[in-house]
Scaffold this motif. Structure first.
Motif, mmCIF file in Angstrom:
data_model
loop_
_atom_site.group_PDB
_atom_site.id
_atom_site.type_symbol
_atom_site.label_atom_id
_atom_site.label_comp_id
_atom_site.label_asym_id
_atom_site.label_seq_id
_atom_site.Cartn_x
_atom_site.Cartn_y
_atom_site.Cartn_z
ATOM 1 N N VAL A 86 24.404 129.108 -0.165
ATOM 2 C CA VAL A 86 23.903 129.137 -1.538
ATOM 3 C C VAL A 86 24.779 130.044 -2.383
ATOM 4 C CG1 VAL A 86 21.902 129.547 -3.005
ATOM 5 C CG2 VAL A 86 21.570 128.817 -0.641
ATOM 6 N N ASN A 87 25.351 129.488 -3.459
ATOM 7 C CA ASN A 87 26.156 130.247 -4.407
ATOM 8 C C ASN A 87 25.544 130.120 -5.799
ATOM 9 O OD1 ASN A 87 28.391 130.861 -2.463
ATOM 10 N ND2 ASN A 87 28.570 128.632 -2.487
ATOM 11 N N PHE A 88 26.108 130.839 -6.756
ATOM 12 C CA PHE A 88 25.551 130.792 -8.107
ATOM 13 C C PHE A 88 25.785 129.438 -8.761
ATOM 14 C CE2 PHE A 88 25.712 131.510 -12.711
ATOM 15 C CZ PHE A 88 24.467 132.083 -12.898
ATOM 16 N N ASP A 89 26.959 128.857 -8.570
ATOM 17 C CA ASP A 89 27.309 127.593 -9.219
ATOM 18 C C ASP A 89 27.021 126.369 -8.363
ATOM 19 O OD1 ASP A 89 28.268 128.688 -11.611
ATOM 20 O OD2 ASP A 89 30.155 129.209 -10.655
ATOM 21 N N ASN A 90 26.874 126.546 -7.071
ATOM 22 C CA ASN A 90 26.714 125.382 -6.209
ATOM 23 C C ASN A 90 25.994 125.762 -4.918
ATOM 24 O OD1 ASN A 90 28.850 126.000 -3.995
ATOM 25 N ND2 ASN A 90 29.972 126.255 -5.921
ATOM 26 N N VAL A 91 25.551 124.728 -4.233
ATOM 27 C CA VAL A 91 24.965 124.865 -2.899
ATOM 28 C C VAL A 91 25.716 123.905 -1.986
ATOM 29 C CG1 VAL A 91 22.885 124.663 -1.496
ATOM 30 C CG2 VAL A 91 22.709 125.425 -3.865
ATOM 31 N N THR A 92 26.266 124.429 -0.905
ATOM 32 C CA THR A 92 27.070 123.624 0.009
ATOM 33 C C THR A 92 26.340 123.457 1.334
ATOM 34 O OG1 THR A 92 29.084 124.520 -0.994
ATOM 35 C CG2 THR A 92 29.317 123.391 1.121
ATOM 36 N N ILE A 102 29.859 116.400 10.992
ATOM 37 C CA ILE A 102 29.409 115.060 10.622
ATOM 38 C C ILE A 102 29.511 114.831 9.117
ATOM 39 C CG2 ILE A 102 27.453 113.464 10.660
ATOM 40 C CD1 ILE A 102 26.417 114.966 13.101
ATOM 41 N N LYS A 103 29.118 115.827 8.346
ATOM 42 C CA LYS A 103 29.062 115.636 6.895
ATOM 43 C C LYS A 103 29.147 116.982 6.196
ATOM 44 C CE LYS A 103 26.070 113.563 3.298
ATOM 45 N NZ LYS A 103 26.969 112.484 2.861
ATOM 46 N N ALA A 104 29.804 116.996 5.058
ATOM 47 C CA ALA A 104 29.854 118.177 4.193
ATOM 48 C C ALA A 104 29.653 117.714 2.759
ATOM 49 C CB ALA A 104 31.187 118.904 4.336
ATOM 50 N N LYS A 105 28.828 118.440 2.027
ATOM 51 C CA LYS A 105 28.526 118.032 0.655
ATOM 52 C C LYS A 105 28.227 119.263 -0.185
ATOM 53 C CE LYS A 105 25.727 114.779 -2.027
ATOM 54 N NZ LYS A 105 24.671 113.737 -1.977
ATOM 55 N N LYS A 106 28.608 119.182 -1.460
ATOM 56 C CA LYS A 106 28.381 120.285 -2.392
ATOM 57 C C LYS A 106 27.495 119.797 -3.536
ATOM 58 C CE LYS A 106 31.752 123.062 -3.261
ATOM 59 N NZ LYS A 106 33.022 123.643 -3.776
ATOM 60 N N PHE A 107 26.438 120.561 -3.819
ATOM 61 C CA PHE A 107 25.533 120.256 -4.925
ATOM 62 C C PHE A 107 25.777 121.263 -6.047
ATOM 63 C CE2 PHE A 107 23.445 119.044 -0.994
ATOM 64 C CZ PHE A 107 23.009 117.752 -1.252
ATOM 65 N N SER A 108 25.880 120.772 -7.259
ATOM 66 C CA SER A 108 26.050 121.684 -8.389
ATOM 67 C C SER A 108 24.731 122.368 -8.708
ATOM 68 C CB SER A 108 26.558 120.923 -9.616
ATOM 69 O OG SER A 108 25.630 119.925 -10.003
ATOM 70 N N PHE A 109 24.807 123.649 -9.023
ATOM 71 C CA PHE A 109 23.638 124.460 -9.353
ATOM 72 C C PHE A 109 23.799 124.900 -10.813
ATOM 73 C CE2 PHE A 109 20.742 127.408 -6.645
ATOM 74 C CZ PHE A 109 19.642 126.806 -7.229
ATOM 75 N N PRO A 110 23.127 124.257 -11.772
ATOM 76 C CA PRO A 110 23.406 124.496 -13.196
ATOM 77 C C PRO A 110 22.797 125.788 -13.738
ATOM 78 C CG PRO A 110 21.624 122.928 -12.989
ATOM 79 C CD PRO A 110 22.062 123.258 -11.582
ATOM 80 N N LEU A 111 23.035 126.892 -13.047
ATOM 81 C CA LEU A 111 22.458 128.151 -13.508
ATOM 82 C C LEU A 111 23.221 128.745 -14.690
ATOM 83 C CD1 LEU A 111 21.415 129.932 -10.196
ATOM 84 C CD2 LEU A 111 20.054 128.521 -11.727
ATOM 85 N N ARG A 112 24.434 128.263 -14.943
ATOM 86 C CA ARG A 112 25.156 128.748 -16.126
ATOM 87 C C ARG A 112 24.437 128.332 -17.408
ATOM 88 N NH1 ARG A 112 29.946 131.115 -15.216
ATOM 89 N NH2 ARG A 112 30.912 130.802 -13.165
ATOM 90 N N LYS A 113 23.811 127.147 -17.383
ATOM 91 C CA LYS A 113 23.023 126.724 -18.542
ATOM 92 C C LYS A 113 21.847 127.670 -18.755
ATOM 93 C CE LYS A 113 24.091 121.790 -18.105
ATOM 94 N NZ LYS A 113 23.518 120.429 -17.923
ATOM 95 N N ALA A 114 21.204 128.036 -17.657
ATOM 96 C CA ALA A 114 20.087 128.983 -17.759
ATOM 97 C C ALA A 114 20.570 130.339 -18.249
ATOM 98 C CB ALA A 114 19.395 129.120 -16.399
ATOM 99 N N LEU A 115 21.766 130.738 -17.825
ATOM 100 C CA LEU A 115 22.325 132.017 -18.260
ATOM 101 C C LEU A 115 22.579 132.021 -19.767
ATOM 102 C CD1 LEU A 115 23.397 134.800 -17.451
ATOM 103 C CD2 LEU A 115 25.623 133.742 -17.019
ATOM 104 N N CYS A 116 22.992 130.883 -20.319
ATOM 105 C CA CYS A 116 23.204 130.785 -21.770
ATOM 106 C C CYS A 116 21.904 131.041 -22.527
ATOM 107 C CB CYS A 116 23.763 129.409 -22.125
ATOM 108 S SG CYS A 116 25.459 129.131 -21.571
ATOM 109 N N HIS A 117 20.811 130.460 -22.042
ATOM 110 C CA HIS A 117 19.519 130.685 -22.696
ATOM 111 C C HIS A 117 19.067 132.136 -22.533
ATOM 112 C CE1 HIS A 117 18.766 126.509 -23.748
ATOM 113 N NE2 HIS A 117 19.162 126.156 -22.541
ATOM 114 N N ARG A 118 19.398 132.743 -21.415
ATOM 115 C CA ARG A 118 19.074 134.158 -21.214
ATOM 116 C C ARG A 118 19.831 135.025 -22.225
ATOM 117 N NH1 ARG A 118 17.846 137.641 -16.875
ATOM 118 N NH2 ARG A 118 17.767 139.739 -17.754
ATOM 119 N N ILE A 119 21.086 134.692 -22.475
ATOM 120 C CA ILE A 119 21.890 135.437 -23.449
ATOM 121 C C ILE A 119 21.323 135.266 -24.857
ATOM 122 C CG2 ILE A 119 24.166 135.567 -24.530
ATOM 123 C CD1 ILE A 119 25.360 134.826 -21.792
#
Length: 224
Positions: A86-92, A102-119
């Motif tokens: 688990v990372n700030f921008d993605n989950v692998t 067998i498989k590797a995949k990366k999911f985007s974690f849109p926390l930067r959008k949430a950070l903009c609203h926090r700012i």
């Protein structure tokens, strides 16, 4: 009418998920029919489950209904391991058995959008250091950004957890995640990093993963 909550046994109500109807037995042999307005995707997966106790709550304007469902879970024989990073921008995720990856995949974690609203919230509070607590319009603007933060964080966690558990079920994997229990205590750095850390919904993601594991009959996840 005051706010109240009632627990109803499974023998005192009838549930028709196909027609989205709930019939509750009340006093003197009478019955009350309630129309369920939940989205179809929320209940369609429970069509073959057994329903048990029902909780009905009245909050002063609306009725809320919570139904307990159960089903028998088949024995789960894990054939591989699904590791989660688990990372700030993605989950692998990485799925591996005793022989190969067998498989590797990366999911985007849109926390930067949430950070903009926090700012934006901080900018509003900084511009109106005293007024924001008392002026309704300013408070509503802050709440609006807060709701967007919550929707982004909770929605992304739920979506990622659903895909992970479906993938684990497909490959018969045991889910393993890194243990970040003391990250908030040991990871305090500069202000910008702390803002990111405050929005990093690691525990919420784990909650949705555990929930999905229970729902799909996958053994409880392990922490490294």
């Amino acid at each position: 009418m005051r706010k109240l909550t009632a627990r109803i046994d499974k023998y005192d109500y009838k549930l028709d998920l196909e027609n989205q109807e709930l019939i509750v037995k009340v006093l003197n042999g009478r019955e009350v029919k309630v129309k369920l307005i939940a989205p179809k995707e929320r209940y369609i997966k429970y069509m073959n489950w057994d329903n048990y106790e029902l909780i009905m709550k009245y909050d002063g304007s609306r009725f809320w209904i919570c139904i307990e469902f159960r089903r028998k879970v088949e024995q789960y024989n894990a054939r591989s391991v699904l590791a989660i990073d688990v990372n700030f921008d993605n989950v692998t995720i990485l799925i591996k058995n005793s022989r190969r990856v067998i498989k590797a995949k990366k999911f985007s974690f849109p926390l930067r959008k949430a950070l903009c609203h926090r700012i934006w919230i901080e900018r509003i509070q900084k511009r109106y250091p005293k007024q924001w607590k008392y002026i309704k319009g300013i408070r509503e603007a802050i709440r609006k950004h807060g709701r967007k933060i919550r929707n982004i964080v909770y929605g992304s966690c739920h979506k990622i957890a659903e895909e992970m558990t479906n993938t684990a079920l497909k490959y018969r994997s045991l889910i393993v995640v890194e243990n970040l229990k003391n990250l908030r205590v040991n990871g305090k750095r500069n202000t910008r990093f702390n803002k990111k850390l405050s929005l990093w919904a690691y525990r919420k993601l784990l909650f949705y993963i555990e929930y999905g594991c229970l729902e799909k009959g996958i053994p409880s996840l392990s922490k490294m």
